[in-house]
Scaffold this motif. Structure first.
Motif, PDB file in Angstrom:
ATOM      1  N   ALA A  40      39.814  31.365  14.860  1.00 22.82           N
ATOM      2  CA  ALA A  40      41.247  31.353  14.753  1.00 22.82           C
ATOM      3  C   ALA A  40      41.557  31.247  13.292  1.00 22.82           C
ATOM      4  N   ALA A  41      40.835  30.555  12.481  1.00 24.36           N
ATOM      5  CA  ALA A  41      40.729  30.536  11.001  1.00 24.36           C
ATOM      6  C   ALA A  41      40.998  31.984  10.512  1.00 24.36           C
ATOM      7  N   VAL A  42      39.941  32.822  10.772  1.00 28.09           N
ATOM      8  CA  VAL A  42      40.042  34.273  10.282  1.00 28.09           C
ATOM      9  C   VAL A  42      41.201  34.796  10.746  1.00 28.09           C
ATOM     10  N   ARG A  61      51.422  29.531  13.533  1.00 23.76           N
ATOM     11  CA  ARG A  61      51.379  28.135  14.082  1.00 23.76           C
ATOM     12  C   ARG A  61      50.220  27.978  15.198  1.00 23.76           C
ATOM     13  N   VAL A  62      50.182  28.851  16.177  1.00 23.07           N
ATOM     14  CA  VAL A  62      49.205  28.528  17.250  1.00 23.07           C
ATOM     15  C   VAL A  62      47.880  28.712  16.790  1.00 23.07           C
ATOM     16  N   LEU A  63      47.571  29.868  15.983  1.00 23.51           N
ATOM     17  CA  LEU A  63      46.207  29.806  15.205  1.00 23.51           C
ATOM     18  C   LEU A  63      45.852  28.588  14.405  1.00 23.51           C
ATOM     19  N   ASP A  64      46.792  28.187  13.652  1.00 26.36           N
ATOM     20  CA  ASP A  64      46.515  26.946  12.973  1.00 26.36           C
ATOM     21  C   ASP A  64      45.944  25.692  13.974  1.00 26.36           C
ATOM     22  N   GLU A  65      46.909  25.564  14.865  1.00 31.12           N
ATOM     23  CA  GLU A  65      46.505  24.504  16.074  1.00 31.12           C
ATOM     24  C   GLU A  65      45.475  24.597  16.603  1.00 31.12           C
ATOM     25  N   LEU A  66      45.075  25.855  17.093  1.00 32.00           N
ATOM     26  CA  LEU A  66      43.916  26.428  17.635  1.00 32.00           C
ATOM     27  C   LEU A  66      42.590  25.964  16.976  1.00 32.00           C
ATOM     28  N   GLY A  67      42.715  26.238  15.743  1.00 34.01           N
ATOM     29  CA  GLY A  67      41.535  26.049  14.848  1.00 34.01           C
ATOM     30  C   GLY A  67      41.295  24.551  14.697  1.00 34.01           C
ATOM     31  N   TYR A  68      42.524  23.783  14.458  1.00 41.25           N
ATOM     32  CA  TYR A  68      42.270  22.330  14.544  1.00 41.25           C
ATOM     33  C   TYR A  68      41.858  21.767  15.796  1.00 41.25           C
ATOM     34  N   ALA A 123      45.468  14.251   4.409  1.00 37.16           N
ATOM     35  CA  ALA A 123      46.290  15.144   3.315  1.00 37.16           C
ATOM     36  C   ALA A 123      47.234  16.076   3.879  1.00 37.16           C
ATOM     37  N   LYS A 124      47.387  16.326   5.236  1.00 43.00           N
ATOM     38  CA  LYS A 124      48.067  16.969   5.778  1.00 43.00           C
ATOM     39  C   LYS A 124      47.949  18.671   5.393  1.00 43.00           C
ATOM     40  N   TRP A 125      46.681  18.778   5.304  1.00 41.13           N
ATOM     41  CA  TRP A 125      46.462  20.369   5.105  1.00 41.13           C
ATOM     42  C   TRP A 125      46.751  21.014   6.292  1.00 41.13           C
ATOM     43  N   ARG A 126      47.476  22.368   6.032  1.00 40.41           N
ATOM     44  CA  ARG A 126      47.784  23.068   7.157  1.00 40.41           C
ATOM     45  C   ARG A 126      47.655  24.730   6.554  1.00 40.41           C
ATOM     46  N   GLY A 127      47.680  25.582   7.339  1.00 42.83           N
ATOM     47  CA  GLY A 127      47.398  26.957   6.992  1.00 42.83           C
ATOM     48  C   GLY A 127      46.573  27.332   6.196  1.00 42.83           C
ATOM     49  N   LYS A 128      46.630  28.209   5.231  1.00 42.62           N
ATOM     50  CA  LYS A 128      45.764  28.815   4.369  1.00 42.62           C
ATOM     51  C   LYS A 128      44.413  27.885   3.968  1.00 42.62           C
ATOM     52  N   ARG A 129      44.990  26.860   3.527  1.00 48.39           N
ATOM     53  CA  ARG A 129      43.706  25.929   2.602  1.00 48.39           C
ATOM     54  C   ARG A 129      42.999  25.362   3.941  1.00 48.39           C
ATOM     55  N   LEU A 134      37.774  25.725   7.512  1.00 45.21           N
ATOM     56  CA  LEU A 134      37.189  26.105   8.698  1.00 45.21           C
ATOM     57  C   LEU A 134      36.110  27.199   8.534  1.00 45.21           C
ATOM     58  N   VAL A 135      36.445  28.114   7.587  1.00 41.07           N
ATOM     59  CA  VAL A 135      35.457  29.275   7.305  1.00 41.07           C
ATOM     60  C   VAL A 135      34.317  28.733   6.538  1.00 41.07           C
ATOM     61  N   ILE A 136      34.463  27.780   5.725  1.00 39.38           N
ATOM     62  CA  ILE A 136      33.285  26.919   5.031  1.00 39.38           C
ATOM     63  C   ILE A 136      32.677  26.404   6.009  1.00 39.38           C
ATOM     64  N   GLY A 137      33.045  25.639   6.833  1.00 40.34           N
ATOM     65  CA  GLY A 137      32.478  24.794   8.017  1.00 40.34           C
ATOM     66  C   GLY A 137      31.795  25.772   8.709  1.00 40.34           C
TER      67      GLY A 137
END
Length: 159
Positions: A40-42, A61-68, A123-129, A134-137
């Motif tokens: 989802a992050a990629v 939004r869907v991809l961000d939520e799926l990653g979360y 911190a309410k991080w969303r989106g790119k950050r 998630l990529v680092i994880g």
């Protein structure tokens, strides 16, 4: 060159009939959920470049939520994996933690996903950050999974 034909018993560390399968099962489930969050992050990060070319591409939004949501599943599964691994280690080697490279990598992975969830919620991080976290994880997952091939340790059973 001939192969050994004799059957040898498993080393004592691999003979626990309950904790070992549970530890491995939770590892597989955690790593699978981490794969979903990574994908989802990629896709989120590639969306600006590929979004127009693919008709059914999910929204950002869907991809961000799926990653979360996948990370929310990954973190407790990693926690159970580490706890069960520690209990198994105590039975097998007489201590819960030995700072084996794979154990240490699992701890770093757990901390990486914890940091992502903390950044997301506090911190309410969303989106790119958030996607980059998630990529680092997932990179830490790969190091934990393949690390025993390079660093040895108690998890290197004849590898």
């Amino acid at each position: 060159m001939s192969q050994q034909s004799g059957i040898e018993p498993l080393i004592p560390a691999l003979q626990n009939n309950l904790l070992l399968p549970l530890h491995v099962t939770f590892a597989i489930l955690a790593y699978g959920a981490a794969c979903v969050s990574f994908a989802a992050a990629v896709l989120y990060l590639l969306r600006p470049r590929l979004g127009d070319r693919i008709r059914a591409y999910p929204s950002a939004r869907v991809l961000d939520e799926l990653g979360y949501k996948a990370a929310v599943i990954t973190f407790p599964l990693l926690t159970l994996m580490i706890l069960l691994g520690a209990m198994w280690a105590n039975v097998a080697w007489g201590k819960y933690w030995s700072w084996d490279p794979k154990e240490t990598a699992a701890l770093v992975t757990w901390l990486a996903y914890g940091a992502y969830l903390h950044a997301r919620v506090v911190a309410k991080w969303r989106g790119k950050r958030a996607a980059w976290l998630l990529v680092i994880g997932f990179i830490t997952i790969l190091i934990a999974y393949f690390g025993n091939h390079f660093f040895g340790g108690l998890h290197s059973y004849g590898v």
